[in-house]
Design a protein around this motif. Structure first.
Motif, PDB file in Angstrom:
ATOM      1  N   PHE A  29       0.793  -1.227   0.000  1.00  0.00           N
ATOM      2  CA  PHE A  29       0.000   0.000   0.000  1.00  0.00           C
ATOM      3  C   PHE A  29       0.825   1.276   0.000  1.00  0.00           C
ATOM      4  O   PHE A  29       0.349   2.321  -0.452  1.00  0.00           O
ATOM      5  CB  PHE A  29      -0.956   0.006   1.193  1.00  0.00           C
ATOM      6  CG  PHE A  29      -1.995  -1.080   1.094  1.00  0.00           C
ATOM      7  CD1 PHE A  29      -2.916  -1.086   0.064  1.00  0.00           C
ATOM      8  CD2 PHE A  29      -2.039  -2.104   2.023  1.00  0.00           C
ATOM      9  CE1 PHE A  29      -3.865  -2.077  -0.049  1.00  0.00           C
ATOM     10  CE2 PHE A  29      -2.975  -3.109   1.923  1.00  0.00           C
ATOM     11  CZ  PHE A  29      -3.901  -3.099   0.887  1.00  0.00           C
ATOM     12  N   TYR A  30       2.056   1.233   0.509  1.00  0.00           N
ATOM     13  CA  TYR A  30       2.851   2.459   0.589  1.00  0.00           C
ATOM     14  C   TYR A  30       4.002   2.496  -0.408  1.00  0.00           C
ATOM     15  O   TYR A  30       4.346   3.549  -0.909  1.00  0.00           O
ATOM     16  CB  TYR A  30       3.394   2.658   2.008  1.00  0.00           C
ATOM     17  CG  TYR A  30       2.292   2.924   3.000  1.00  0.00           C
ATOM     18  CD1 TYR A  30       1.579   4.121   2.964  1.00  0.00           C
ATOM     19  CD2 TYR A  30       1.938   1.980   3.935  1.00  0.00           C
ATOM     20  CE1 TYR A  30       0.552   4.361   3.852  1.00  0.00           C
ATOM     21  CE2 TYR A  30       0.917   2.217   4.840  1.00  0.00           C
ATOM     22  CZ  TYR A  30       0.229   3.403   4.782  1.00  0.00           C
ATOM     23  OH  TYR A  30      -0.791   3.636   5.668  1.00  0.00           O
ATOM     24  N   ARG A  31       4.603   1.377  -0.701  1.00  0.00           N
ATOM     25  CA  ARG A  31       5.711   1.349  -1.649  1.00  0.00           C
ATOM     26  C   ARG A  31       5.288   0.851  -3.023  1.00  0.00           C
ATOM     27  O   ARG A  31       6.082   0.862  -3.951  1.00  0.00           O
ATOM     28  CB  ARG A  31       6.831   0.464  -1.120  1.00  0.00           C
ATOM     29  CG  ARG A  31       7.535   1.050   0.067  1.00  0.00           C
ATOM     30  CD  ARG A  31       8.671   0.160   0.433  1.00  0.00           C
ATOM     31  NE  ARG A  31       9.684   0.913   1.146  1.00  0.00           N
ATOM     32  CZ  ARG A  31      10.824   0.422   1.516  1.00  0.00           C
ATOM     33  NH1 ARG A  31      11.122  -0.830   1.221  1.00  0.00           N
ATOM     34  NH2 ARG A  31      11.702   1.150   2.158  1.00  0.00           N
ATOM     35  N   HIS A  32       4.064   0.357  -3.142  1.00  0.00           N
ATOM     36  CA  HIS A  32       3.493  -0.150  -4.397  1.00  0.00           C
ATOM     37  C   HIS A  32       4.358  -1.264  -4.989  1.00  0.00           C
ATOM     38  O   HIS A  32       4.642  -1.284  -6.178  1.00  0.00           O
ATOM     39  CB  HIS A  32       3.286   0.984  -5.395  1.00  0.00           C
ATOM     40  CG  HIS A  32       2.461   2.098  -4.831  1.00  0.00           C
ATOM     41  ND1 HIS A  32       1.133   1.950  -4.526  1.00  0.00           N
ATOM     42  CD2 HIS A  32       2.787   3.372  -4.475  1.00  0.00           C
ATOM     43  CE1 HIS A  32       0.665   3.086  -4.030  1.00  0.00           C
ATOM     44  NE2 HIS A  32       1.654   3.962  -3.984  1.00  0.00           N
ATOM     45  N   ARG A  33       4.770  -2.184  -4.121  1.00  0.00           N
ATOM     46  CA  ARG A  33       5.520  -3.361  -4.536  1.00  0.00           C
ATOM     47  C   ARG A  33       4.734  -4.598  -4.147  1.00  0.00           C
ATOM     48  O   ARG A  33       3.918  -4.579  -3.246  1.00  0.00           O
ATOM     49  CB  ARG A  33       6.878  -3.424  -3.833  1.00  0.00           C
ATOM     50  CG  ARG A  33       7.808  -2.322  -4.201  1.00  0.00           C
ATOM     51  CD  ARG A  33       9.111  -2.512  -3.466  1.00  0.00           C
ATOM     52  NE  ARG A  33      10.015  -1.397  -3.708  1.00  0.00           N
ATOM     53  CZ  ARG A  33      11.131  -1.208  -3.061  1.00  0.00           C
ATOM     54  NH1 ARG A  33      11.492  -2.057  -2.116  1.00  0.00           N
ATOM     55  NH2 ARG A  33      11.899  -0.184  -3.331  1.00  0.00           N
ATOM     56  N   ASN A  34       5.027  -5.686  -4.837  1.00  0.00           N
ATOM     57  CA  ASN A  34       4.396  -6.967  -4.505  1.00  0.00           C
ATOM     58  C   ASN A  34       5.418  -7.847  -3.812  1.00  0.00           C
ATOM     59  O   ASN A  34       6.351  -8.333  -4.429  1.00  0.00           O
ATOM     60  CB  ASN A  34       3.892  -7.674  -5.758  1.00  0.00           C
ATOM     61  CG  ASN A  34       2.763  -6.912  -6.409  1.00  0.00           C
ATOM     62  OD1 ASN A  34       1.975  -6.282  -5.728  1.00  0.00           O
ATOM     63  ND2 ASN A  34       2.693  -6.960  -7.725  1.00  0.00           N
ATOM     64  N   GLY A  35       5.255  -8.057  -2.522  1.00  0.00           N
ATOM     65  CA  GLY A  35       6.117  -8.961  -1.785  1.00  0.00           C
ATOM     66  C   GLY A  35       7.213  -8.253  -1.010  1.00  0.00           C
ATOM     67  O   GLY A  35       7.336  -7.030  -1.021  1.00  0.00           O
ATOM     68  N   ILE A  36       8.016  -9.081  -0.319  1.00  0.00           N
ATOM     69  CA  ILE A  36       9.155  -8.583   0.447  1.00  0.00           C
ATOM     70  C   ILE A  36      10.365  -9.431   0.102  1.00  0.00           C
ATOM     71  O   ILE A  36      10.253 -10.478  -0.538  1.00  0.00           O
ATOM     72  CB  ILE A  36       8.884  -8.610   1.969  1.00  0.00           C
ATOM     73  CG1 ILE A  36       8.510  -9.999   2.448  1.00  0.00           C
ATOM     74  CG2 ILE A  36       7.834  -7.617   2.353  1.00  0.00           C
ATOM     75  CD1 ILE A  36       8.308 -10.107   3.935  1.00  0.00           C
TER      76      ILE A  36
END
Length: 62
Positions: A29-36
Motif C-alpha cells: 500500500f505504501y511502496r506499491h511493490r508486490n512482496g518482500i
C-alpha cells in the motif's frame, strides 16, 4: 503472564506471521511493490525457529 503456558507453537507463529503480514501490507500500500525480500523472510524464519527450539527446551526443563 507466562509465555510458556500456551501451546509451544503459538508464540513463534505470531512472531513470524505478524511481521510478514505487516511488511507485505506496507510494501503493497505504501511502496506499491508486490512482496518482500526473501532474505528478510528467511532471517525471520530462522530467528523464529531458534525461539521455538528455546521454548521447547525450557518447557522440558521446567
Amino acid at each position: 503472564m507466562n509465555l510458556l503456558s500456551p501451546p509451544w507453537w503459538v508464540l513463534p507463529l505470531v512472531l513470524f506471521a505478524l511481521p510478514v503480514g505487516i511488511s507485505l501490507a506496507y510494501n503493497r500500500f505504501y511502496r506499491h511493490r508486490n512482496g518482500i525480500s526473501q532474505h528478510v523472510v528467511l532471517g525471520l524464519l530462522v530467528s523464529v525457529c531458534w525461539l521455538a527450539a528455546m521454548i521447547l527446551i525450557l518447557q522440558r526443563v521446567q
